[in-house]
Scaffold this motif. Structure first.
Motif, PDB file in Angstrom:
ATOM      1  N   ALA A 170      28.495  45.999  51.878  1.00 44.46           N
ATOM      2  CA  ALA A 170      29.564  45.773  52.855  1.00 44.46           C
ATOM      3  C   ALA A 170      30.591  46.888  52.696  1.00 44.46           C
ATOM      4  N   CYS A 171      30.926  47.541  53.780  1.00 39.18           N
ATOM      5  CA  CYS A 171      31.724  48.770  53.711  1.00 39.18           C
ATOM      6  C   CYS A 171      33.199  48.488  53.424  1.00 39.18           C
ATOM      7  N   ASP A 172      33.752  49.211  52.465  1.00 46.39           N
ATOM      8  CA  ASP A 172      35.168  49.217  52.143  1.00 46.39           C
ATOM      9  C   ASP A 172      35.704  47.791  51.980  1.00 46.39           C
ATOM     10  N   VAL A 173      36.745  47.421  52.736  1.00 44.23           N
ATOM     11  CA  VAL A 173      37.397  46.129  52.505  1.00 44.23           C
ATOM     12  C   VAL A 173      36.560  44.947  52.977  1.00 44.23           C
ATOM     13  N   ALA A 174      35.427  45.182  53.670  1.00 46.93           N
ATOM     14  CA  ALA A 174      34.547  44.073  54.030  1.00 46.93           C
ATOM     15  C   ALA A 174      34.051  43.376  52.761  1.00 46.93           C
ATOM     16  N   THR A 175      33.890  44.121  51.662  1.00 51.26           N
ATOM     17  CA  THR A 175      33.530  43.509  50.386  1.00 51.26           C
ATOM     18  C   THR A 175      34.639  42.575  49.907  1.00 51.26           C
ATOM     19  N   ASP A 176      35.891  42.984  50.084  1.00 47.87           N
ATOM     20  CA  ASP A 176      37.019  42.131  49.682  1.00 47.87           C
ATOM     21  C   ASP A 176      37.053  40.842  50.492  1.00 47.87           C
ATOM     22  N   TYR A 177      36.794  40.963  51.795  1.00 50.94           N
ATOM     23  CA  TYR A 177      36.778  39.769  52.644  1.00 50.94           C
ATOM     24  C   TYR A 177      35.641  38.833  52.231  1.00 50.94           C
ATOM     25  N   ALA A 178      34.492  39.405  51.873  1.00 46.90           N
ATOM     26  CA  ALA A 178      33.363  38.576  51.453  1.00 46.90           C
ATOM     27  C   ALA A 178      33.674  37.848  50.150  1.00 46.90           C
ATOM     28  N   ILE A 179      34.237  38.565  49.174  1.00 51.66           N
ATOM     29  CA  ILE A 179      34.588  37.923  47.903  1.00 51.66           C
ATOM     30  C   ILE A 179      35.631  36.830  48.133  1.00 51.66           C
ATOM     31  N   HIS A 180      36.605  37.117  48.972  1.00 48.03           N
ATOM     32  CA  HIS A 180      37.648  36.140  49.281  1.00 48.03           C
ATOM     33  C   HIS A 180      37.036  34.883  49.893  1.00 48.03           C
ATOM     34  N   LEU A 181      36.087  35.074  50.822  1.00 45.87           N
ATOM     35  CA  LEU A 181      35.452  33.920  51.444  1.00 45.87           C
ATOM     36  C   LEU A 181      34.697  33.099  50.395  1.00 45.87           C
ATOM     37  N   GLY A 182      34.002  33.791  49.487  1.00 40.38           N
ATOM     38  CA  GLY A 182      33.261  33.085  48.446  1.00 40.38           C
ATOM     39  C   GLY A 182      34.167  32.283  47.536  1.00 40.38           C
ATOM     40  N   ILE A 183      35.279  32.880  47.122  1.00 39.65           N
ATOM     41  CA  ILE A 183      36.225  32.175  46.255  1.00 39.65           C
ATOM     42  C   ILE A 183      36.835  30.986  46.983  1.00 39.65           C
ATOM     43  N   ARG A 184      37.241  31.220  48.226  1.00 37.74           N
ATOM     44  CA  ARG A 184      37.886  30.164  49.006  1.00 37.74           C
ATOM     45  C   ARG A 184      36.932  28.989  49.239  1.00 37.74           C
ATOM     46  N   ALA A 185      35.642  29.291  49.411  1.00 36.53           N
ATOM     47  CA  ALA A 185      34.652  28.238  49.663  1.00 36.53           C
ATOM     48  C   ALA A 185      34.155  27.586  48.378  1.00 36.53           C
ATOM     49  N   GLY A 186      34.596  28.101  47.233  1.00 37.12           N
ATOM     50  CA  GLY A 186      34.181  27.524  45.961  1.00 37.12           C
ATOM     51  C   GLY A 186      32.757  27.858  45.556  1.00 37.12           C
ATOM     52  N   ALA A 187      32.256  29.030  45.995  1.00 33.55           N
ATOM     53  CA  ALA A 187      30.896  29.435  45.659  1.00 33.55           C
ATOM     54  C   ALA A 187      30.709  29.495  44.145  1.00 33.55           C
ATOM     55  N   LEU A 198      41.742  42.417  48.439  1.00 32.64           N
ATOM     56  CA  LEU A 198      41.340  41.121  47.905  1.00 32.64           C
ATOM     57  C   LEU A 198      42.533  40.385  47.304  1.00 32.64           C
ATOM     58  N   GLU A 199      43.365  41.100  46.572  1.00 30.39           N
ATOM     59  CA  GLU A 199      44.547  40.472  45.970  1.00 30.39           C
ATOM     60  C   GLU A 199      45.457  39.892  47.046  1.00 30.39           C
ATOM     61  N   SER A 200      45.666  40.663  48.115  1.00 27.35           N
ATOM     62  CA  SER A 200      46.532  40.193  49.210  1.00 27.35           C
ATOM     63  C   SER A 200      45.960  38.953  49.878  1.00 27.35           C
ATOM     64  N   LEU A 201      44.658  38.921  50.083  1.00 32.90           N
ATOM     65  CA  LEU A 201      44.013  37.759  50.715  1.00 32.90           C
ATOM     66  C   LEU A 201      44.125  36.509  49.849  1.00 32.90           C
ATOM     67  N   LEU A 202      43.907  36.690  48.550  1.00 39.41           N
ATOM     68  CA  LEU A 202      43.973  35.555  47.630  1.00 39.41           C
ATOM     69  C   LEU A 202      45.405  35.003  47.541  1.00 39.41           C
ATOM     70  N   LYS A 203      46.380  35.903  47.518  1.00 39.81           N
ATOM     71  CA  LYS A 203      47.772  35.459  47.446  1.00 39.81           C
ATOM     72  C   LYS A 203      48.202  34.753  48.735  1.00 39.81           C
ATOM     73  N   ALA A 204      47.720  35.266  49.870  1.00 37.63           N
ATOM     74  CA  ALA A 204      48.079  34.666  51.159  1.00 37.63           C
ATOM     75  C   ALA A 204      47.559  33.235  51.262  1.00 37.63           C
ATOM     76  N   ASP A 205      46.432  32.957  50.617  1.00 37.97           N
ATOM     77  CA  ASP A 205      45.837  31.610  50.633  1.00 37.97           C
ATOM     78  C   ASP A 205      46.334  30.735  49.506  1.00 37.97           C
ATOM     79  N   GLY A 206      47.198  31.284  48.654  1.00 34.44           N
ATOM     80  CA  GLY A 206      47.690  30.509  47.525  1.00 34.44           C
ATOM     81  C   GLY A 206      46.681  30.371  46.399  1.00 34.44           C
TER      82      GLY A 206
END
Length: 440
Positions: A306-323, A428-436
């Motif tokens: 996944a190119c550039d920040v798409a990897t960050d979005y994917a990791i964020h989705l995995g963490i948020r979904a409790g993978a 990734l850090e910004s996404l995780l912080k935005a979601d608490g």
């Protein structure tokens, strides 16, 4: 299973066959127990056995693998037909009993047992008379061809193949068999089930990926969970997506639901055609973007290249979904590079563009790994496969911890690294912080 063995053995072998069958069984068991079995080849099915005839008399070959399910040895038996495959998993003793019952009943005209040092052939005449021949291997490197072969490959616990002879033909021991139908549909094998030479690197990559995933599954909370939901973002032509689906459902017999998510419509249609043609259960392909995709359920998140920040979005989705398992092979590292300062004493080194790019890549993936640690995962960053096979060879593998731990130390280290290099923003850090999911 015991009823099937009894049924298969119901027809007694012709008088005089007992000695040959007994010796063959002894040699087979010794080869398995010593880890010396390379393959067992059964040829020319004659019919008359309940298990096979129940599915139709047109069986082309049978492929049997030894696997470990819940730490118990099993045989995974794949029945291959012209238009479909059927797989059954049996405990080792029952599986061996059924194989020997088939032989005793004359279900196959020829059976070949291969070890590194000998070849044993059990042949049945037209009148049902058994004969046994033991000799040296005619061609230790030869693979059974066409519709005349059935391979029995013994594997270690959790499906990892055992090298039956150290250093002997090691490259042929794989997590997946080249006979799997999806490999032909995707162009990895030809019409005879042989590896297309140009796809040899892809074949190694597929098996290495399944190997890495198998070890992660052992360590995760999913080890004993029967139903699994896997989402593969940026799945492309689906080599690895189909491989994970096949390994989970056919080898491990899990109730796996695997979804490939891909932006390119032509690849989505191609893969869905393969799914429909092979009548694959628990698999689908969807067109979508990781930035706005919302899976109904997610146990395993995969995002390769996944190119550039798409990897960050994917990791964020995995963490948020409790993978429980997150697997990424990052591609491109554009966000951090323009932010980097060249702090003393690194300035003379980082003045070279190639070094600055390598530093940006190391920092990007290092921070991703640390953020996963802070979010409750045990994380590894390693070379997924040799650069000989792909230049996108780094993998970030994260397995969710069973017991949460404090993230304060890791978060302090992240802040120190960002301050040292002058990094203001990491996606990734910004996404995780935005979601608490991390403290702001």
């Amino acid at each position: 299973m015991n009823a099937l063995v009894a049924s298969a053995a119901a027809t007694p072998p012709p008088e005089g066959n007992a000695a040959a069958l007994s010796r063959f069984e002894r040699l087979l068991r010794e080869a398995i127990e010593a880890g010396r079995l390379l393959k067992l080849v059964l040829v020319h099915y004659q019919g008359g056995q309940e298990l096979i005839d129940a599915q139709g008399p047109d069986v082309q070959r049978i492929i049997v693998r030894a696997i470990s399910l819940r730490d118990e040895p099993h045989l995974s038996v794949l029945l291959r037909y012209p238009t479909r495959d059927i797989t059954k998993n049996w405990p080792l003793a029952d599986g061996l009993g059924l194989l020997m019952a088939w032989m005793a009943a004359g279900a196959f005209r020829n059976v070949h047992l291969h070890t590194p040092t000998e070849e044993v052939q059990l042949a049945m005449s037209k009148k049902g008379k058994a004969s046994l021949r033991v000799g040296k291997p005619s061609n230790a490197k030869a693979e059974p061809q066409g519709d005349t072969a059935t391979a029995l490959a013994i594997a270690s616990p959790h499906g990892k193949p055992v090298d039956a002879a150290a250093g002997h033909n090691r490259d042929k021991h794989r997590f997946l068999s080249l006979s799997r139908p999806f490999l032909h549909e995707l162009g990895v094998t030809d019409a005879n089930g042989q590896l297309v030479p140009a796809m040899s690197r892809k074949w190694k990559q597929i098996n290495k990926f399944v190997e890495v995933f198998s070890h992660a599954l052992e360590r995760s909370g999913l080890q004993d969970q029967h139903a699994l939901h896997v989402v593969d973002f940026g799945s492309g032509k689906g080599y690895l997506t189909f491989a994970i689906h096949d390994w989970l459902r056919e080898t491990l017999q899990r109730d796996a639901h695997v979804t490939g998510v891909e932006l390119r419509d032509d690849l989505v249609k191609l893969c869905q055609r393969v799914i429909d043609k092979l009548h694959l259960q628990g698999m689908g392909y969807e067109q979508g973007d990781v930035r706005d995709y919302h899976p109904a359920a997610l146990n395993v998140m995969i995002a390769l290249h996944a190119c550039d920040v798409a990897t960050d979005y994917a990791i964020h989705l995995g963490i948020r979904a409790g993978a429980e398992i997150i697997m990424c092979s990052p591609c491109c590292h554009k966000q951090i590079r323009p932010q980097l300062l060249s702090p003393h004493p690194l300035k003379p080194i980082l003045q070279h563009g190639i070094h600055l790019g390598q530093q940006a890549e190391m920092l990007t993936d290092g921070l991703r790994a640390m953020l996963l640690e802070a979010a409750g995962y045990d994380t590894q960053v390693f070379e997924f496969i040799s650069l000989e096979h792909t230049n996108k060879n780094k993998m970030i593998l994260a397995v969710k911890r069973k017991q949460p731990t404090s993230a304060q130390t890791v978060l302090k280290q992240i802040d120190d690294i960002k301050a040292f290099y002058g990094i203001q923003d990491q996606c990734l850090e910004s996404l995780l912080k935005a979601d608490g999911l991390l403290p702001a």
